[in-house]
Design a protein around this motif. Structure first.
Motif, PDB file in Angstrom:
ATOM      1  N   ILE A  85       4.083  -0.568  -4.461  1.00  0.00           N
ATOM      2  CA  ILE A  85       3.515  -1.659  -3.771  1.00  0.00           C
ATOM      3  C   ILE A  85       2.588  -2.095  -4.858  1.00  0.00           C
ATOM      4  O   ILE A  85       1.544  -1.503  -4.873  1.00  0.00           O
ATOM      5  CB  ILE A  85       3.184  -1.434  -2.243  1.00  0.00           C
ATOM      6  CG1 ILE A  85       4.326  -1.255  -1.534  1.00  0.00           C
ATOM      7  CG2 ILE A  85       2.223  -2.577  -1.736  1.00  0.00           C
ATOM      8  CD1 ILE A  85       5.354  -2.262  -1.211  1.00  0.00           C
ATOM      9  N   ILE A  86       2.929  -3.436  -5.213  1.00  0.00           N
ATOM     10  CA  ILE A  86       1.763  -4.109  -6.242  1.00  0.00           C
ATOM     11  C   ILE A  86       1.045  -5.218  -5.429  1.00  0.00           C
ATOM     12  O   ILE A  86       1.741  -5.931  -4.705  1.00  0.00           O
ATOM     13  CB  ILE A  86       2.440  -4.655  -7.279  1.00  0.00           C
ATOM     14  CG1 ILE A  86       3.166  -3.621  -7.921  1.00  0.00           C
ATOM     15  CG2 ILE A  86       1.505  -5.379  -8.166  1.00  0.00           C
ATOM     16  CD1 ILE A  86       4.075  -4.317  -9.140  1.00  0.00           C
ATOM     17  N   GLY A  87      -0.327  -5.136  -5.266  1.00  0.00           N
ATOM     18  CA  GLY A  87      -1.133  -6.125  -4.621  1.00  0.00           C
ATOM     19  C   GLY A  87      -1.080  -6.111  -3.313  1.00  0.00           C
ATOM     20  O   GLY A  87      -1.758  -7.306  -2.881  1.00  0.00           O
ATOM     21  N   GLY A  88      -0.830  -5.113  -2.726  1.00  0.00           N
ATOM     22  CA  GLY A  88      -1.178  -4.868  -1.358  1.00  0.00           C
ATOM     23  C   GLY A  88      -2.134  -4.116  -0.748  1.00  0.00           C
ATOM     24  O   GLY A  88      -3.260  -4.203  -1.458  1.00  0.00           O
ATOM     25  N   HIS A  89      -2.065  -3.517   0.577  1.00  0.00           N
ATOM     26  CA  HIS A  89      -3.296  -2.870   0.869  1.00  0.00           C
ATOM     27  C   HIS A  89      -2.831  -1.731   1.863  1.00  0.00           C
ATOM     28  O   HIS A  89      -1.486  -1.802   2.013  1.00  0.00           O
ATOM     29  CB  HIS A  89      -4.224  -3.868   1.730  1.00  0.00           C
ATOM     30  CG  HIS A  89      -3.419  -4.440   2.865  1.00  0.00           C
ATOM     31  ND1 HIS A  89      -2.788  -5.515   2.802  1.00  0.00           N
ATOM     32  CD2 HIS A  89      -3.281  -4.140   4.210  1.00  0.00           C
ATOM     33  CE1 HIS A  89      -2.105  -6.156   3.767  1.00  0.00           C
ATOM     34  NE2 HIS A  89      -2.527  -5.171   4.654  1.00  0.00           N
ATOM     35  N   GLU A  90      -3.628  -0.761   2.215  1.00  0.00           N
ATOM     36  CA  GLU A  90      -3.248   0.304   2.891  1.00  0.00           C
ATOM     37  C   GLU A  90      -2.813  -0.247   4.423  1.00  0.00           C
ATOM     38  O   GLU A  90      -3.536  -0.897   4.873  1.00  0.00           O
ATOM     39  CB  GLU A  90      -4.186   1.377   3.099  1.00  0.00           C
ATOM     40  CG  GLU A  90      -3.797   2.484   3.982  1.00  0.00           C
ATOM     41  CD  GLU A  90      -4.828   3.651   3.975  1.00  0.00           C
ATOM     42  OE1 GLU A  90      -4.641   4.555   4.810  1.00  0.00           O
ATOM     43  OE2 GLU A  90      -5.961   3.656   3.164  1.00  0.00           O
ATOM     44  N   ALA A  91      -1.570   0.220   5.051  1.00  0.00           N
ATOM     45  CA  ALA A  91      -1.198  -0.142   6.188  1.00  0.00           C
ATOM     46  C   ALA A  91      -2.105   0.579   7.349  1.00  0.00           C
ATOM     47  O   ALA A  91      -2.659   1.734   6.853  1.00  0.00           O
ATOM     48  CB  ALA A  91       0.071   0.130   6.672  1.00  0.00           C
ATOM     49  N   LYS A  92      -2.257   0.168   8.371  1.00  0.00           N
ATOM     50  CA  LYS A  92      -2.884   0.975   9.656  1.00  0.00           C
ATOM     51  C   LYS A  92      -1.901   2.113   9.814  1.00  0.00           C
ATOM     52  O   LYS A  92      -0.873   2.025  10.024  1.00  0.00           O
ATOM     53  CB  LYS A  92      -2.875  -0.046  10.873  1.00  0.00           C
ATOM     54  CG  LYS A  92      -3.607   0.859  11.967  1.00  0.00           C
ATOM     55  CD  LYS A  92      -3.931  -0.163  13.048  1.00  0.00           C
ATOM     56  CE  LYS A  92      -4.348   0.479  14.272  1.00  0.00           C
ATOM     57  NZ  LYS A  92      -4.534  -0.489  15.631  1.00  0.00           N
ATOM     58  N   PRO A  93      -2.514   3.218  10.002  1.00  0.00           N
ATOM     59  CA  PRO A  93      -1.811   4.369  10.262  1.00  0.00           C
ATOM     60  C   PRO A  93      -0.925   4.235  11.423  1.00  0.00           C
ATOM     61  O   PRO A  93      -1.240   4.142  12.466  1.00  0.00           O
ATOM     62  CB  PRO A  93      -2.760   5.436  10.334  1.00  0.00           C
ATOM     63  CG  PRO A  93      -3.961   5.102   9.694  1.00  0.00           C
ATOM     64  CD  PRO A  93      -4.032   3.630   9.834  1.00  0.00           C
TER      65      PRO A  93
END
Length: 264
Positions: A21-29
């Motif tokens: 995954i490029i340019g994203g962020h960590e999802a809420k668990p």
């Protein structure tokens, strides 16, 4: 035995061909409790794909993830840890679309029948499929999710990542990707913005307005956008009929077995 398999899978984590995954962020668990992390062997290499739990015994993924020794992890967020929420389930049967073509990436969709039912809870949930066709217009903001590299040359993420992508006109993909077919693909990804899914995220969800509209396929080798995603609507009848057939077959083999499957 299951614990030993889990430990082996984790020990191989940094030897795998990674998703991205490029340019994203960590999802809420566990904010995407339908996500499945799929690990399998390709030749002598342990690799990965994403998937979506659409039934207690079925995961939807990409057909090019077809290999032996497939294991599905449900309820995972950090795939390097033995989280209490995780369920490790072997795959009983792999059912790629009968017209799948690896050469041109057509019909890149597959069902995985699990050996046992997933235990549904807050961390593991079914993503119900919408009947009928829904149109996604250019400019719509959709989300993809998966585990993998944070950049094309970067490290592998331990936790589930997510990123937003903008739906593009079909011509944007037709001009860049000769295999693109608007009947079975959705074009997404602003070429001016470095946000994308990549190899290894294959089989993961492409969601618009909380509706599963497509799945991530093999994409372009360069990782550049825009790129094509496998549109879900042309395959809804095949998915429904295949699941019903396999459940009926299973019920005939074990009359006391009960199953649940619902469509929104």
């Amino acid at each position: 035995m299951q614990l030993l398999l889990l430990l082996l899978a984790f020990s191989l984590l940094h030897k795998t061909r990674a998703g991205e995954i490029i340019g994203g962020h960590e999802a809420k668990p566990h904010s995407r409790p339908y996500m499945a992390f799929i690990r399998f062997w390709y030749a002598s290499i342990c690799t990965r794909c994403g998937g979506i739990l659409i039934h207690e015994k079925f995961v939807l993924t990409a057909a090019h993830c077809l290999n032996r020794g497939t294991i599905v992890f449900l309820g995972a967020h950090n795939i390097t840890k033995q989280e209490k929420t995780q369920q490790l389930i072997r795959v009983q049967r792999r059912i790629p679309h009968p017209q799948f073509s690896l050469e041109n990436s057509r019909n890149d969709i597959m069902l995985l029948q699990l050996e046992k039912k997933a235990k549904l809870n807050k961390a593991v949930q079914i993503l119900q499929l919408r009947k009928g066709q829904t149109q996604v217009m250019p400019g719509a903001i959709c989300q993809v999710a998966g585990w993998g590299m944070l950049d094309k040359e970067g490290p592998i993420a331990d936790t589930l990542q997510e990123v937003e992508m903008t739906v593009q006109n079909d011509k944007e993909c037709q001009n860049r990707w000769p295999k693109y077919d608007s009947a079975i693909h959705i074009c997404a990804g602003d070429p001016k913005i470095k946000k994308n899914s990549f190899k290894g995220d294959s089989g993961g969800p492409f969601i618009c307005n909380k509706v599963l509209q497509a799945i991530i396929n093999s994409g372009r080798k360069s990782g550049k956008t825009p790129r094509a995603f496998t549109k879900l609507s042309p395959y809804l009848d095949w998915i429904e009929k295949t699941i019903k057939h396999l459940l009926l077959q299973e019920a005939n083999e074990a009359p006391t077995l009960s199953n649940h499957y619902s469509w929104a």
